[in-house]
Every structure is written in structure tokens, then in C-alpha cells.
Design a protein around this motif. Structure first.
Motif, PDB file in Angstrom:
ATOM      1  N   LEU A   1      44.055   2.161  -3.796  1.00 53.38           N
ATOM      2  CA  LEU A   1      44.141   2.845  -2.499  1.00 53.38           C
ATOM      3  C   LEU A   1      43.028   2.283  -1.620  1.00 53.38           C
TER       4      LEU A   1
ATOM      5  N   CYS B   1      41.003   3.596   0.805  1.00 58.97           N
ATOM      6  CA  CYS B   1      40.516   4.779   1.537  1.00 58.97           C
ATOM      7  C   CYS B   1      39.642   4.385   2.722  1.00 58.97           C
TER       8      CYS B   1
ATOM      9  N   CYS C   1      41.803   3.807   5.628  1.00 57.46           N
ATOM     10  CA  CYS C   1      42.873   4.793   5.821  1.00 57.46           C
ATOM     11  C   CYS C   1      42.680   5.550   7.139  1.00 57.46           C
TER      12      CYS C   1
ATOM     13  N   SER D   1      43.204  10.061   6.606  1.00 55.57           N
ATOM     14  CA  SER D   1      42.467  10.437   5.392  1.00 55.57           C
ATOM     15  C   SER D   1      42.802  11.838   4.894  1.00 55.57           C
ATOM     16  N   CYS D   2      43.091  11.911   3.607  1.00 58.29           N
ATOM     17  CA  CYS D   2      43.369  13.228   2.994  1.00 58.29           C
ATOM     18  C   CYS D   2      42.111  14.095   2.972  1.00 58.29           C
TER      19      CYS D   2
ATOM     20  N   CYS E   1      47.867   9.736  -3.291  1.00 62.11           N
ATOM     21  CA  CYS E   1      48.574   9.870  -2.016  1.00 62.11           C
ATOM     22  C   CYS E   1      49.828   8.994  -1.972  1.00 62.11           C
TER      23      CYS E   1
HETATM   24  S1  SF4 Z   1      45.233   9.446   2.026  1.00 57.91           S
HETATM   25 FE1  SF4 Z   1      43.276   9.846   0.998  1.00 57.91          FE
HETATM   26  S2  SF4 Z   1      43.460   8.900  -1.035  1.00 57.91           S
HETATM   27 FE2  SF4 Z   1      45.053   8.046   0.272  1.00 57.91          FE
HETATM   28  S3  SF4 Z   1      44.177   6.162   1.096  1.00 57.91           S
HETATM   29 FE3  SF4 Z   1      43.794   7.776   2.591  1.00 57.91          FE
HETATM   30  S4  SF4 Z   1      41.768   8.586   2.096  1.00 57.91           S
HETATM   31 FE4  SF4 Z   1      42.465   7.373   0.321  1.00 57.91          FE
END
Ligand code: SF4
Ligand code: SF4
Length: 206
Positions: free
Chosen positions: A38, A40, A43, A46-47, A125
Motif C-alpha cells: 500500500l 500510504c 494516498c 487516507s483511512c 484498504c
Molecule cells: S486508504 Fe489507508 S491503508 Fe490504504 S493506502 Fe490510504 S492511508 Fe494507506
């Protein structure tokens, strides 16, 4: 135990045996994420920056507080708030926050990565199979409930009967994530957290 992408392209696991532990699943996730990295730091969605709750479990909080009871008490008082888990109907602690998780860095990484909560460890994710989500929720529920139960053991006078009831949860007083998945599934059945239809699916080998 192996975590993989199944024929439908969903994150899944191969099988749970009688001796499988939560830690084995976490190790399998780490291996899966090495092969399916992943990004992150790049990203944009972001979760860790969503308004949803970040739930904290007993092993995570104890580890962050070096297993010091006073530090755990302060951490819970300062950083967490109790919320009911409406789906499984038990009390759990979640992080006091607005949108972003308090532990996400400017570069979108987790500043407590090695000690992060179990729910963060189990989250991937990508599309997930139904049974992966079921086992993830059951593990999360057991360890989340364990934090609240341990707080009761620490702070409130409780009878032996209540203590025995609390300790039916195999995650209560656990020092790590080496609890058997079998024990968590059994406890989940007793608590009515597990749909009968899902039980068989959890144990089917892929
Ligand atoms: S959604 Fe969360 S886990 Fe997935 S890439 Fe983005 S920050 Fe990382
Ligand atoms: S604890 Fe870490 S992984 Fe979990 S939501 Fe916060 S920043 Fe993300």
C-alpha cells in the motif's frame, strides 16, 4: 495461515485450524502487504483521516503505556471516550478526535505503527471477502471489549461471579495477540455476535 486474493479478487484467508491464533493472521497480513504494497504516503484518501471512530483495544493501550496501570488509566481518561458498539452491543473505547486520527503524521504514516490498535492491523484498504470481514470484526470486538473489562477490573470492586463472567472473553488480560481464533469464535457465539450462517464459512478451507 495465508492471506491472499481469492477468485473474486477479494482479500481472504486460506483456512483457520484449531491452533490458529490472532497473531498468525496478523503475520499473514504482513506477508500479504509485502507482496501487495500500500502506498500510504501517496494516498489522497487516507483511512487515517476519516471521521470514523478509531477503536482502541487492551493490548494496544497496555503496550503504549508500558503495562503501567496508572499510565493506562491516564491514557483512557485523556485520549479515549466510551461509545457503544451498536452492531454487537457492547461498550468500547474510541479515540477523542475530530477528523484525522491523532496519530497520523504529516506524511500520512502512523506514528504508533508498531503498537497500533488491532482494528488498524486488520484493516486492508481493498475489497474484502465476507468471511474476512466477519473474523476481523469478531477479533476486534473481543479485544475492544477486553479494554473496557480490564478497566472495570482495575477500578471497580467486582464480585467473583462478575469477574468469571468478564474472563469468559479470551482477550481479557491477554498480554499479546496470541489468543486462539477458535476461542474468539466460541466466545462470539456465546455473545450472539456471530451469525449461525457465517460460522461454517469461517472454517471452510479455500
Ligand atoms: S486508504 Fe489507508 S491503508 Fe490504504 S493506502 Fe490510504 S492511508 Fe494507506
Ligand atoms: S492509529 Fe495509526 S493506523 Fe490507526 S488510524 Fe491512527 S494513524 Fe491510522
Amino acid at each position: 495461515m495465508k492471506v491472499l486474493l481469492d477468485d473474486e479478487g477479494n482479500v481472504n484467508y486460506d483456512k483457520i485450524t484449531r491452533s490458529s491464533t490472532v497473531q498468525e493472521l496478523l503475520d499473514a497480513i504482513d506477508i500479504f502487504l509485502k507482496d501487495n504494497e500500500l502506498h500510504c504516503d501517496k494516498c489522497e484518501d487516507s483511512c487515517c483521516k476519516k471521521p470514523w471512530a478509531v477503536e482502541f483495544d487492551n493490548v494496544c493501550v497496555n503496550t503504549l503505556c508500558n503495562w503501567d496501570n496508572n499510565a493506562v488509566r491516564d491514557f483512557i481518561q485523556d485520549k479515549l471516550v466510551m461509545k457503544e458498539n451498536f452492531f454487537k452491543q457492547f461498550d468500547q473505547y474510541v479515540l477523542k478526535k475530530d477528523a484525522n486520527c491523532n496519530f497520523v503524521t504529516k506524511t500520512n504514516l502512523c506514528s504508533i505503527y508498531e503498537q497500533r490498535p488491532i482494528i488498524c492491523r486488520l484493516f486492508i484498504c481493498s475489497a474484502k471477502s465476507h468471511r474476512y470481514n466477519v473474523i476481523r470484526e469478531l477479533i476486534g470486538a473481543a479485544y475492544l471489549e477486553a479494554l473496557v473489562s480490564e478497566e472495570k477490573i482495575r477500578n471497580i470492586y467486582i464480585t467473583h461471579t462478575i469477574l468469571d463472567m468478564i474472563k469468559r472473553n479470551p482477550a481479557v488480560l491477554a498480554k499479546d495477540y496470541s489468543v486462539l481464533l477458535d476461542d474468539i469464535i466460541l466466545y462470539a457465539q456465546e455473545e450472539g455476535w456471530l451469525d449461525v450462517d457465517d460460522l461454517q464459512e469461517l472454517y471452510q478451507a479455500l
